[in-house]
Design an enzyme around this catalytic site. Sequence first.
Site, PDB file in Angstrom:
ATOM      1  N   SER A  34       0.830  -1.206   0.000  1.00 39.21           N
ATOM      2  CA  SER A  34       0.000   0.000   0.000  1.00 39.21           C
ATOM      3  C   SER A  34       0.866   1.259   0.000  1.00 39.21           C
ATOM      4  CB  SER A  34      -0.928  -0.013   1.218  1.00 39.21           C
ATOM      5  OG  SER A  34      -1.758   1.108   1.213  1.00 39.21           O
ATOM      6  N   MET A  37       2.279   1.771  -3.467  1.00 49.48           N
ATOM      7  CA  MET A  37       1.242   2.260  -4.377  1.00 49.48           C
ATOM      8  C   MET A  37       0.877   3.723  -4.087  1.00 49.48           C
ATOM      9  SD  MET A  37       1.039  -0.096  -6.454  1.00 49.48           S
ATOM     10  CE  MET A  37      -0.175   0.655  -7.479  1.00 49.48           C
ATOM     11  N   HIS A  38       0.818   4.108  -2.816  1.00 46.08           N
ATOM     12  CA  HIS A  38       0.557   5.513  -2.485  1.00 46.08           C
ATOM     13  C   HIS A  38       1.660   6.401  -3.064  1.00 46.08           C
ATOM     14  CE1 HIS A  38      -2.600   4.333   0.335  1.00 46.08           C
ATOM     15  NE2 HIS A  38      -2.920   5.609   0.399  1.00 46.08           N
ATOM     16  N   GLU A  39       2.900   5.951  -2.928  1.00 49.04           N
ATOM     17  CA  GLU A  39       4.012   6.748  -3.442  1.00 49.04           C
ATOM     18  C   GLU A  39       3.939   6.872  -4.954  1.00 49.04           C
ATOM     19  OE1 GLU A  39       6.574   9.381  -3.327  1.00 49.04           O
ATOM     20  OE2 GLU A  39       6.132   8.436  -1.413  1.00 49.04           O
ATOM     21  N   ILE A  42       1.289   9.368  -5.974  1.00 51.80           N
ATOM     22  CA  ILE A  42       1.672  10.761  -5.712  1.00 51.80           C
ATOM     23  C   ILE A  42       2.815  11.179  -6.641  1.00 51.80           C
ATOM     24  CG2 ILE A  42       2.626  12.351  -3.995  1.00 51.80           C
ATOM     25  CD1 ILE A  42      -0.212  11.575  -3.341  1.00 51.80           C
TER      26      ILE A  42
END
Length: 137
Positions: A34, A37-39, A42
């Site tokens: 997660s 994937m967030h990185e 962004i």
Amino acid sequence: NLPVHYWLVRHLYFPCIRAGLSKTSAMFMVFFFSAVMHEVLISVPFHMIRPWAFWGMMGQIPLVILTKYVDKRRPGSSFGNISFWVSFCFVGQPMACLMYTIDYWKQQSVTTTTLLQEGIITHMINTTAAKIMSTEL
């Protein structure tokens, strides 16, 4: 977030458990995936890779451990809920937004003098318009 949660549980957490990983290791794998994937989500729009979203997600692991510990010691307390909302709304996301903004301004060679002279909104409009004009030509 529930569809994503269910997807991660079904396609990452349970397969890790079936592969013989402990619940803690499986939880770490889910948080790690997660966080990556967030990185990515962004970094792609900003055209720069920075660790802020990644570390923000990974920083939740100690919070989960602390919350479980407090819940065992004081069942039914609101500590977990309060700590989540404080870290999410007042510390985590605002801090990440500031870090990405500062890095973006550094990447664009924006100085505080420029921002004070032009104003933040005016500077953003001018740079966006300049980029649009340069790509259309």
